[in-house]
Motif scaffolding. Structure first.
Motif, PDB file in Angstrom:
ATOM      1  N   LEU A  95      16.907   3.999  -7.223  1.00 16.81           N
ATOM      2  CA  LEU A  95      17.710   2.851  -8.000  1.00 16.81           C
ATOM      3  C   LEU A  95      18.458   2.169  -6.742  1.00 16.81           C
ATOM      4  N   LEU A  96      18.815   2.845  -5.837  1.00 19.73           N
ATOM      5  CA  LEU A  96      19.635   2.159  -4.654  1.00 19.73           C
ATOM      6  C   LEU A  96      18.691   1.196  -3.842  1.00 19.73           C
ATOM      7  N   TRP A  97      17.313   1.887  -3.490  1.00 26.68           N
ATOM      8  CA  TRP A  97      16.203   1.245  -2.981  1.00 26.68           C
ATOM      9  C   TRP A  97      15.747  -0.002  -4.039  1.00 26.68           C
ATOM     10  N   LEU A  98      15.936  -0.020  -4.788  1.00 19.42           N
ATOM     11  CA  LEU A  98      15.284  -1.176  -5.963  1.00 19.42           C
ATOM     12  C   LEU A  98      16.462  -2.140  -5.848  1.00 19.42           C
ATOM     13  N   ILE A  99      17.864  -1.871  -5.789  1.00 22.10           N
ATOM     14  CA  ILE A  99      18.778  -2.638  -5.622  1.00 22.10           C
ATOM     15  C   ILE A  99      18.772  -3.609  -3.904  1.00 22.10           C
ATOM     16  N   TYR A 100      18.353  -2.555  -3.116  1.00 23.77           N
ATOM     17  CA  TYR A 100      18.188  -3.001  -1.802  1.00 23.77           C
ATOM     18  C   TYR A 100      17.203  -4.213  -1.897  1.00 23.77           C
ATOM     19  N   ILE A 122       0.642  -1.355  -0.212  1.00 24.93           N
ATOM     20  CA  ILE A 122      -0.093  -0.053  -0.012  1.00 24.93           C
ATOM     21  C   ILE A 122       0.906   1.314   0.046  1.00 24.93           C
ATOM     22  N   ALA A 123       1.804   1.130   0.895  1.00 22.11           N
ATOM     23  CA  ALA A 123       2.718   2.399   0.830  1.00 22.11           C
ATOM     24  C   ALA A 123       3.462   2.684  -0.338  1.00 22.11           C
ATOM     25  N   GLY A 124       4.016   1.472  -1.060  1.00 25.83           N
ATOM     26  CA  GLY A 124       4.694   1.740  -2.288  1.00 25.83           C
ATOM     27  C   GLY A 124       3.762   1.858  -3.460  1.00 25.83           C
ATOM     28  N   THR A 125       2.429   1.533  -3.470  1.00 27.66           N
ATOM     29  CA  THR A 125       1.587   1.831  -4.238  1.00 27.66           C
ATOM     30  C   THR A 125       1.211   3.479  -4.343  1.00 27.66           C
ATOM     31  N   LEU A 126       1.201   3.989  -3.168  1.00 26.82           N
ATOM     32  CA  LEU A 126       0.868   5.406  -2.614  1.00 26.82           C
ATOM     33  C   LEU A 126       2.036   6.319  -3.370  1.00 26.82           C
ATOM     34  N   ILE A 157      10.688  -3.749  -4.404  1.00 28.02           N
ATOM     35  CA  ILE A 157      10.865  -3.903  -5.550  1.00 28.02           C
ATOM     36  C   ILE A 157      10.198  -3.467  -6.755  1.00 28.02           C
ATOM     37  N   ALA A 158       8.854  -3.834  -6.506  1.00 29.09           N
ATOM     38  CA  ALA A 158       7.678  -3.320  -7.341  1.00 29.09           C
ATOM     39  C   ALA A 158       7.536  -1.732  -7.156  1.00 29.09           C
ATOM     40  N   ALA A 159       7.567  -1.363  -5.933  1.00 33.67           N
ATOM     41  CA  ALA A 159       7.355   0.331  -5.929  1.00 33.67           C
ATOM     42  C   ALA A 159       8.494   1.033  -6.604  1.00 33.67           C
ATOM     43  N   ASN A 160       9.899   0.589  -6.125  1.00 34.06           N
ATOM     44  CA  ASN A 160      10.955   1.426  -6.778  1.00 34.06           C
ATOM     45  C   ASN A 160      11.141   1.130  -8.098  1.00 34.06           C
ATOM     46  N   GLY A 161      10.775  -0.069  -8.632  1.00 33.32           N
ATOM     47  CA  GLY A 161      11.034  -0.488 -10.218  1.00 33.32           C
ATOM     48  C   GLY A 161       9.941   0.614 -10.862  1.00 33.32           C
ATOM     49  N   LEU A 162       8.755   0.683 -10.448  1.00 32.03           N
ATOM     50  CA  LEU A 162       7.834   1.438 -11.202  1.00 32.03           C
ATOM     51  C   LEU A 162       8.011   3.111 -10.954  1.00 32.03           C
ATOM     52  N   ILE A 191      10.907   3.958 -13.173  1.00 35.21           N
ATOM     53  CA  ILE A 191      10.390   3.995 -14.566  1.00 35.21           C
ATOM     54  C   ILE A 191       9.628   5.375 -14.812  1.00 35.21           C
ATOM     55  N   PHE A 192       8.793   5.682 -13.824  1.00 37.42           N
ATOM     56  CA  PHE A 192       7.730   7.054 -14.096  1.00 37.42           C
ATOM     57  C   PHE A 192       8.827   8.114 -13.980  1.00 37.42           C
ATOM     58  N   ASN A 193       9.828   8.317 -13.253  1.00 37.56           N
ATOM     59  CA  ASN A 193      10.684   9.310 -13.097  1.00 37.56           C
ATOM     60  C   ASN A 193      11.646   9.390 -14.064  1.00 37.56           C
ATOM     61  N   SER A 194      12.074   8.170 -14.492  1.00 36.32           N
ATOM     62  CA  SER A 194      13.159   8.227 -15.894  1.00 36.32           C
ATOM     63  C   SER A 194      12.292   9.062 -16.996  1.00 36.32           C
ATOM     64  N   ILE A 195      11.023   8.902 -17.140  1.00 32.60           N
ATOM     65  CA  ILE A 195      10.192   9.379 -18.243  1.00 32.60           C
ATOM     66  C   ILE A 195      10.352  10.757 -17.921  1.00 32.60           C
ATOM     67  N   ILE A 196      10.072  11.353 -16.919  1.00 32.63           N
ATOM     68  CA  ILE A 196       9.972  12.841 -16.478  1.00 32.63           C
ATOM     69  C   ILE A 196      11.629  13.184 -16.774  1.00 32.63           C
TER      70      ILE A 196
END
Length: 84
Positions: free
Chosen positions: A48-53, A10-14, A63-68, A71-76
């Motif tokens: 990215l570091l959170w994703l690796i962690y 839930i936290a990651g989704t928000l 993984i899911a929250a930081n992966g998405l 992606i979103f912020n890389s597009i920005i």
């Protein structure tokens, strides 16, 4: 599913969907002049570091929250560079 995993999802989704309005605004307005490129790059590095962690811990919510979010912020970032 454990409560703590659900809480993490839930936290990651928000926190992940919080960037969608910004992404849509930049996309529609074709302008990112008020967004700091330095802030985006620093933020993406942290994500990215959170994703690796998360991968190291095999923690699906991290993984899911930081992966998405990455992606979103890389597009920005891409739009920021493209429109300037």
């Amino acid at each position: 599913m454990k409560f703590i995993t659900l809480l993490g999802l839930i936290a990651g989704t928000l926190t992940t969907i919080a960037f969608i309005p910004q992404l849509v605004k930049v996309w529609r307005s074709k302008s990112a002049k008020d967004i700091s490129l330095n802030t985006l790059v620093i933020f993406n590095t942290g994500v990215l570091l959170w994703l690796i962690y998360g991968i190291y811990l095999q923690a699906v919510p991290i993984i899911a929250a930081n992966g998405l979010t990455l992606i979103f912020n890389s597009i920005i970032v891409w739009l920021k560079i493209r429109y300037e």
